[in-house]
Enzyme design. Structure first.
Site, short mmCIF file in Angstrom:
data_model
loop_
_atom_site.label_atom_id
_atom_site.label_comp_id
_atom_site.label_asym_id
_atom_site.label_seq_id
_atom_site.Cartn_x
_atom_site.Cartn_y
_atom_site.Cartn_z
N TYR A 33 46.88 38.24 34.19
CA TYR A 33 47.85 38.78 33.25
C TYR A 33 49.07 37.90 33.17
CZ TYR A 33 50.89 40.69 36.96
OH TYR A 33 51.75 40.83 38.03
N ARG A 52 51.05 28.89 32.77
CA ARG A 52 50.56 29.59 33.97
C ARG A 52 49.32 30.42 33.65
NH1 ARG A 52 54.75 33.21 36.98
NH2 ARG A 52 54.28 34.58 35.24
N ARG A 100 27.89 46.24 36.44
CA ARG A 100 28.65 45.91 37.65
C ARG A 100 27.84 45.06 38.62
NH1 ARG A 100 29.87 47.62 42.78
NH2 ARG A 100 32.03 47.32 43.40
N HIS A 102 29.09 41.81 41.58
CA HIS A 102 30.25 41.02 42.00
C HIS A 102 30.23 39.61 41.40
CE1 HIS A 102 30.52 44.35 44.75
NE2 HIS A 102 31.66 43.90 45.24
N GLU A 182 57.99 36.40 48.89
CA GLU A 182 58.52 36.77 47.56
C GLU A 182 58.52 38.29 47.47
OE1 GLU A 182 55.87 35.77 44.30
OE2 GLU A 182 54.12 35.99 45.60
N LEU A 207 53.65 33.41 43.91
CA LEU A 207 53.49 33.14 42.49
C LEU A 207 54.57 32.14 42.06
CD1 LEU A 207 51.83 34.12 39.96
CD2 LEU A 207 53.87 35.40 39.37
N1 PDD Z 1 55.89 39.92 37.88
N2 PDD Z 1 56.17 37.13 42.08
C1 PDD Z 1 55.34 38.13 41.76
C2 PDD Z 1 54.41 38.66 42.79
C3 PDD Z 1 55.34 38.64 40.44
O1 PDD Z 1 54.49 39.62 40.10
C4 PDD Z 1 56.26 38.12 39.49
C5 PDD Z 1 56.30 38.62 38.07
C6 PDD Z 1 57.13 37.09 39.89
C7 PDD Z 1 58.10 36.45 38.94
O2 PDD Z 1 57.41 35.65 37.99
P1 PDD Z 1 57.99 35.36 36.55
O3 PDD Z 1 59.35 34.83 36.74
O4 PDD Z 1 57.06 34.37 36.00
O5 PDD Z 1 57.99 36.67 35.80
C8 PDD Z 1 57.04 36.61 41.19
C9 PDD Z 1 55.75 40.47 36.55
C10 PDD Z 1 57.02 40.52 35.80
C11 PDD Z 1 55.04 41.81 36.65
O6 PDD Z 1 54.14 41.90 37.47
O7 PDD Z 1 55.36 42.72 35.89
#
Ligand code: PDD
Length: 287
Positions: A33, A52, A100, A102, A182, A207
């Site tokens: 996503y 990305r 289904r 895997h 993070e 991420l």
């Molecule tokens: N989340 N780390 C994680 C685990 C994330 O899910 C996100 C973003 C970020 C920040 O990434 P970016 O700056 O590219 O949005 C870091 C989105 C917003 C979500 O899951 O809704």
């Protein structure tokens, strides 16, 4: 007209939008996503999120279901039909619908695409940012490929719920060395006691946040010093400021970690300034 979602080639009322029960995103979290922040109806950091997305798909060997150009048109049309100006645009691409199993289905299986869009109250978000927010820490328990933006978010879900139950907006994962990786849906930053901005390096299992990347460019123009260097939760408590970045949070100051104040507990001035600068940049470059 009410909310509309895009599902596999059709715009449908949001309340009726559905995928098949054997969609691999639904059954196996075999999907990726992206989330774009929308500014005045335009996609912020568009290029970074597309790049990305393409990387996440390639890592999982899911084909890009349409060209970036075509996808941009569909994403924009979703925003237009929902009449959203300030908000969030969500795209999910799964490996498609198949009995289904895997292992991957046959190459003829088309990926599934879902796009939704929602409005965000940016003045409420700004007020929240100006008050400062709390985070909690939780042990890092995710898989080794957090660089891929998959919908397999169960550890993030549990971490975020734990945060919510403790009055915090976010949970910071802390690895076995005691270093913050993070947040459950954001990247983590501090302005350390020496006045250096720090965030975890992308060789770590995190991420590669698009907001994080753009903010680095913004910071480079301010003269502030920034280092991709890990920090512990304890260091964050003794830092001058802490904040999180992401398409949802943009740049949001953090004033408490596990119930203890960050620095003197005041909302970070640098974080708030970076928030304004980031928003300015994102608005100026939105498409
Ligand atoms: N989340 N780390 C994680 C685990 C994330 O899910 C996100 C973003 C970020 C920040 O990434 P970016 O700056 O590219 O949005 C870091 C989105 C917003 C979500 O899951 O809704």
């Amino acid at each position: 007209m009410g909310r509309v979602a895009y599902v596999n080639g059709r715009f449908v009322p949001h309340a009726e939008a559905a995928v098949h029960i054997e969609d691999r995103g639904y059954q196996l979290a075999d999907a990726v996503y992206e989330v774009w922040a929308l500014f005045d109806g335009k996609m912020g950091d568009a290029e970074g999120h597309f790049a990305r997305l393409e990387r996440s798909l390639a890592e999982l060997r899911i084909p890009m279901p349409m060209s970036r150009r075509a996808l941009t048109i569909v994403l924009r049309e979703t925003v237009r039909r929902n009449r959203v100006r300030e908000g969030l645009l969500y795209l999910q691409i799964s490996r498609g619908v198949a009995p289904r199993d895997h292992a991957f289905p046959g190459a003829e299986t088309p990926p599934s695409i879902v796009i939704t869009c929602k409005a965000v109250d940016r003045s409420a978000a700004q007020a929240k940012a100006e008050k400062g927010c709390a985070v909690i820490t939780v042990p890092e328990n995710r898989w080794g490929r957090c660089d891929i933006k998959t919908v397999g978010l169960l550890p993030n879900v549990l971490a975020k719920q734990a945060a919510r139950e403790r009055g915090a907006v976010e949970a910071w994962f802390v690895d076995e060395l005691g270093l913050v990786t993070e947040g459950a849906s954001s990247n983590a930053w501090i302005l350390d006691s020496d006045g250096v901005l720090r965030t975890r390096d992308t060789n770590a299992n995190i991420l590669r946040g698009v907001t994080r990347r753009t903010l680095m460019d913004v910071i480079a123009e301010t003269g502030l010093k920034v280092e991709e260097r890990p920090f512990t939760a304890e260091e964050a408590l003794h830092a001058r400021e802490a904040f999180i970045t992401g398409a949802g949070s943009l740049v949001t100051p953090i004033t408490a970690i596990d119930g203890k104040p960050v620095g003197d507990g005041a909302v970070g001035e640098v974080a708030l300034r970076l928030r304004s600068l980031y928003i300015e940049r994102a608005k100026a470059t939105a498409v």
